[in-house]
Write an enzyme that holds these catalytic residues in place. Structure first.
Site, PDB file in Angstrom:
ATOM      1  N   GLY A 209       0.836  -1.210   0.000  1.00 39.96           N
ATOM      2  CA  GLY A 209       0.000   0.000   0.000  1.00 39.96           C
ATOM      3  C   GLY A 209       0.860   1.245   0.000  1.00 39.96           C
ATOM      4  N   ASN A 210       0.265   2.374   0.281  1.00 38.65           N
ATOM      5  CA  ASN A 210       1.030   3.615   0.395  1.00 38.65           C
ATOM      6  C   ASN A 210       0.351   4.519   1.431  1.00 38.65           C
ATOM      7  OD1 ASN A 210      -0.910   5.479  -1.027  1.00 38.65           O
ATOM      8  ND2 ASN A 210      -0.539   3.990  -2.673  1.00 38.65           N
ATOM      9  N   HIS A 211       0.963   5.671   1.687  1.00 31.42           N
ATOM     10  CA  HIS A 211       0.501   6.518   2.800  1.00 31.42           C
ATOM     11  C   HIS A 211      -0.602   7.502   2.429  1.00 31.42           C
ATOM     12  CE1 HIS A 211       3.367   5.065   5.657  1.00 31.42           C
ATOM     13  NE2 HIS A 211       4.380   5.297   4.830  1.00 31.42           N
TER      14      HIS A 211
END
Ligand code: CTP
Length: 403
Positions: A209-211
């Protein structure tokens, strides 16, 4: 547009200022609005249901049940059918309950199920108003998209002087009629906005995923909706509440986001792809949790479909298509290249080099580029303000292509 024919729910809480609402209801009824008054249980101590039923020309509601007639007051229907809900006077107690989702009376249940815009007009004593708890509750309500009609300063029921007085009936009336008069230049337009990250499953418990928080995309959806557009928000996993009046479609992976965007794209006049879509996804997803056996472990990844580029290929002349770019070097050059490659009308460039700009915060600093290489640089602003700048550019583009 005016308040004529508008269906307005007015929730009255237990405050001495409740008497002012009688005059407000008269003004609204005179302007041909239809009014449904809901009293909190304590409000009945300050103003009688009979008075309000008479001026509103409508029975007043207060309880979930009308026991004598065996009728249940359906709060969901009340909240859905209204064009506007006003809670005035809003006491410290009710603001706190609204901010926290408490629902121990019909007024609060109606607030929780309201799909329409909600205004609240606080009224309380000076110190209660200034207490950090009250101020925090007000901020929470504003973060839900509710609009405050700020209290006035003056003499209060306690004899103290300061902020806390309920706005006067004519001020409340003006606020409401301004809202309905407001120009809605994107009325009749459909918008598709993508937001948030995507999660690419590795196994049942792990993902890539990412932030991305989704805040920028949610703010854009809200800004377009407030200009009158009918907005569909395709959101990756976020913890953000759905802004009122917006249709939300939750997705997890890049593939699901592609499918959802494809579904809404053809009917959309405005498309803003602000999601941080994973560029790669695992070639294989294990259906069992992967055990730690090897010293090193490799996951083979394959490219995801570039949603924005695929929509760019299908874009028609009536559509405004906007993408985002997050660059670390050769920013303008890379962003322009992306704009051309993906056949966009505009690209919003976030720079990783600017403090306060980026994924999870509440502020952003953007540069917006168009097809003619025009560059508009904006200051560091709240994401809501950035969203409003983007919505203004979209509006100008829509006006130009529909002229
Ligand atoms: N985007 C998309 N689908 C993807 C990847 C990106 O729709 N699979 C969209 C994003 O929503 C954003 C824009 O493309 O609007 C920019 O994405 P970015 O990842 O920065 O650009 P890329 O073209 O993937 O280039 P690179 O990663 O090489 O910078």
């Amino acid at each position: 547009m005016s308040v004529r024919g508008k269906h307005i729910v007015i929730g009255i809480c237990g405050s001495i200022a409740a008497y002012k609402i009688t005059s407000l209801v008269r003004l609204l009824v005179k302007a041909e609005a239809s009014i449904q008054v809901i009293l909190s249980p304590d409000a009945k101590e300050f103003v009688t249901p009979l008075t309000l039923a008479t001026v509103s020309k409508n029975p007043v509601l207060s309880d979930y049940f009308d026991r004598s007639n065996g009728v249940w007051n359906n709060h969901v229907e009340l909240g859905i059918s209204a064009d506007l809900m006003l809670i005035a006077p809003a006491t410290a107690n009710s603001l706190s309950k609204m901010a926290n989702g408490a629902c121990d009376n019909l007024l609060l249940a109606t607030y929780l199920s309201a799909k329409c815009p909600v205004f609240f007009a606080p009224a309380m004593d000076l110190d209660m108003w200034q207490h950090p708890a009250t101020q925090r509750n007000v901020s929470i309500l504003e973060s839900y998209g509710n609009k405050m009609i700020a209290p006035n300063s003056g003499e209060l029921a306690s004899g103290l002087i300061g902020p806390g007085r309920l706005a006067e009936p004519d001020e409340l009336f003006e606020f409401i009629s301004d809202f309905f008069n407001e120009e809605r230049p994107l009325k009749g337009k459909k918008a598709l906005v993508s937001a948030g990250p995507t999660h690419e499953a590795i196994d049942p418990v792990r993902f890539i995923g990412n932030h991305s928080s989704g805040k920028m995309g949610f703010a854009i959806a809200e800004a377009l909706h407030s200009l009158g557009a009918e907005v569909t928000l395709v959101s990756g996993p976020t913890t953000l509440p759905t802004p009122p009046g917006i249709t939300r479609k939750d997705v997890t992976s890049a593939q699901q986001m592609l499918e959802a965007c494809n579904q809404f794209f053809d009917n959309a006049d405005i498309i803003v792809m602000s999601a941080a879509v994973a560029d790669y996804t695992p070639v294989e997803t294990s259906d069992q949790k992967i055990k730690k056996k090897e010293e090193t472990f490799q996951i083979r990844l394959k490219k995801t479909v570039d949603i924005l580029a695929s929509l760019g290929n299908r874009k028609t002349t009536g559509q405004t298509l906007i993408g985002f770019a997050l660059e670390t070097n050769n920013e303008l050059e890379n962003a322009l290249d992306k704009l051309n490659r993906k056949n966009l009308d505009y690209i919003v460039l976030n720079s990783m080099q600017d403090e306060g700009a980026g994924f999870s915060g509440d502020t952003n600093k953007v540069t917006i580029l168009d097809k003619n290489k025009r560059v508009q640089k904006f200051e560091l602003k709240s994401k809501k303000e950035v969203a409003s700048d983007i919505a203004t550019i979209i509006l100008q583009h829509q006006k130009a292509i529909n002229a």
